[in-house]
Enzyme design. Structure first.
Site, PDB file in Angstrom:
ATOM      1  N   LYS A  91       0.804  -1.220   0.000  1.00 51.14           N
ATOM      2  CA  LYS A  91       0.000   0.000   0.000  1.00 51.14           C
ATOM      3  C   LYS A  91       0.847   1.286   0.000  1.00 51.14           C
ATOM      4  O   LYS A  91       0.433   2.302  -0.523  1.00 51.14           O
ATOM      5  CB  LYS A  91      -0.920   0.020   1.230  1.00 51.14           C
ATOM      6  N   GLU A 113      -9.747   6.309   3.019  1.00 56.98           N
ATOM      7  CA  GLU A 113     -10.527   5.251   3.648  1.00 56.98           C
ATOM      8  C   GLU A 113      -9.571   4.131   3.985  1.00 56.98           C
ATOM      9  O   GLU A 113      -8.493   4.039   3.400  1.00 56.98           O
ATOM     10  CB  GLU A 113     -11.600   4.749   2.675  1.00 56.98           C
ATOM     11  N   SER A 380       1.711  -9.778  -0.663  1.00 53.17           N
ATOM     12  CA  SER A 380       1.303  -8.370  -0.622  1.00 53.17           C
ATOM     13  C   SER A 380       1.563  -7.712   0.724  1.00 53.17           C
ATOM     14  O   SER A 380       1.754  -6.502   0.793  1.00 53.17           O
ATOM     15  CB  SER A 380      -0.178  -8.242  -0.996  1.00 53.17           C
TER      16      SER A 380
END
Ligand SMILES: *Cc1c(COP(=O)(O)O)cnc(C)c1O
Length: 398
Positions: A91, A113, A380
């Protein structure tokens, strides 16, 4: 939030994507699309972004050979280690890119968010680094599941706002963030956390995440002397998967497999498998596959992992699915827990529960890969945040 059909040709992936938003957001999205186009070719911006990825995030992330898993499955399995990034997941690539862009746009306030809390932490981190004001919207149910991340965001100087509407998960947090953005668009940039939403977000987020696939391509060629037979990644909104897949789309011999959250059943409401259980519709600004009932009412979702618990999926994945360039499988909660143990026991890596979905159906995926074939699985994120919840699900008292 009410949506208006103001889609443009830009940002279309076949019949998917586009821009379905209230009139008030169009100028901000136009400005963003323009900035994205411009900064892609801006040498100063690119140099600063690359510098941050290298010196702050720790890129390039390693491509590690999974020797014991490879022995077990008789395939050559490589792991793209996004779990080793600063803040523990992919991210940060996108959060830093968009935060830097915000500075270039002259805006000082960021909203975002978050589902699992990973995007919120990444955004709060980027804001602390660049000196930007930061407010994070998070569903109350997700706050319960990911309490340490709530504290982390606050430590990083962000304001965390709990969202009580709907199922109190990711989609409800997106609604609140969009509401804030409509009101404060002159001063505020909304850092969307996945390759979702109205144009230009799906393209922009994909571009910031494509560093994953670009690095992996160089690394696998160096290590194996050829491209892999398959790429595998979990798919929530789809940003880690599209980041890995995108640089390989034209390499048609490379299979691409996305793994969705199969939850605890196949009925609407029990999972977040949009391709298997959904249909084409418009949701939160974009046209894609959506978990909805026959009246087009969006349904609740369930997944053991907050980061995959979303009723729609990025429009570029919808296009890859419709054109059969990629395949999408579902992995149940129970299988994900198996994947969680598999990677931990065989490779000494405790993955995020999202990532664990890719490993939960790995044996099934590998059946279609020739013996001694090469695959890359995107790790991830790391699983520290999920250890307590996994123990609770397995009835282990900590
Ligand atoms: C958020 C998250 C995901 C799901 O989001 P995508 O946009 O589909 O990548 C997957 N893995 C981890 C570790 C995450 O934090």
């Amino acid at each position: 939030m009410s949506t208006k059909n103001a889609s443009s040709a830009a940002g279309r992936f076949g019949e998917f994507g586009g821009r379905y938003v209230p009139e008030t957001l169009i100028p901000a999205l136009d400005q963003l699309a323009d900035a994205h186009r411009r900064l892609k070719r801006d040498a100063d911006f690119q140099k600063r972004f690359k510098g941050l990825l290298k010196d702050y995030v720790g890129r390039p992330s390693p491509l590690s050979f999974a020797a014991r898993l490879s022995g077990k499955f008789k395939r050559r399995i490589w792991l793209k280690r996004e779990d080793l990034n600063h803040t523990g997941a992919h991210k940060i690539n996108n959060a830093l890119g968009q935060a830097l862009m915000t500075s270039y746009l002259g805006k000082k306030r960021i909203i975002a968010e978050t589902g699992a809390g990973q995007h919120g932490v990444a955004t709060a981190t980027a804001c602390a680094l660049l000196g930007l004001e930061c407010r994070i919207y998070m569903g109350k149910e997700d706050m319960r599941r990911q309490l340490p991340n709530v504290y982390r965001m606050r430590l990083l100087g962000a304001e965390v706002v709990g969202v009580e509407s709907g199922t109190k998960t990711l989609k409800d947090a997106v609604n609140e963030a969009l509401r804030d953005w409509v009101t404060n668009v002159k001063t505020t940039h909304y850092i969307l956390g996945s390759a979702l939403g109205p144009h230009p977000f799906p393209t922009m987020v994909r571009d910031f995440q494509s560093v994953i696939g670009r690095e992996a391509k160089v690394q696998i060629k160096r290590a194996e002397g050829r491209l892999p037979d398959a790429l595998i990644a979990c798919v929530g909104g789809g940003s880690n998967a599209i980041g890995l897949f995108h640089p390989f789309i034209k390499d048609t011999a490379v299979a691409m497999v996305g793994v969705e959250a199969g939850g605890n059943g196949t009925a609407l409401g029990e999972h977040a498998a949009r391709f298997d259980g959904g249909s084409v519709g418009v949701f939160q600004g974009t046209r894609s596959f959506v978990l909805q009932n026959r009246d087009g009412q969006v349904e609740g979702t369930h997944s053991v992992s907050a980061g995959l618990d979303y009723p729609s999926v990025g429009p570029e994945h919808a296009w890859l699915y419709a054109t059969k360039r990629a395949r999408y499988l579902r992995c149940s909660d129970d299988q994900a827990l198996e994947g969680f143990h598999l990677l931990a026991e065989y490779e000494g890596i405790i993955p995020a529960m999202e990532t664990a979905h890719a490993f939960g159906v790995l044996p099934q995926i590998l059946k279609k890969v020739p013996k001694d074939g090469i695959v890359i699985v995107n790790v991830s994120g790391r699983g520290d945040k999920d250890v307590a919840e996994a123990a609770r699900l397995e009835g282990v008292e900590l």
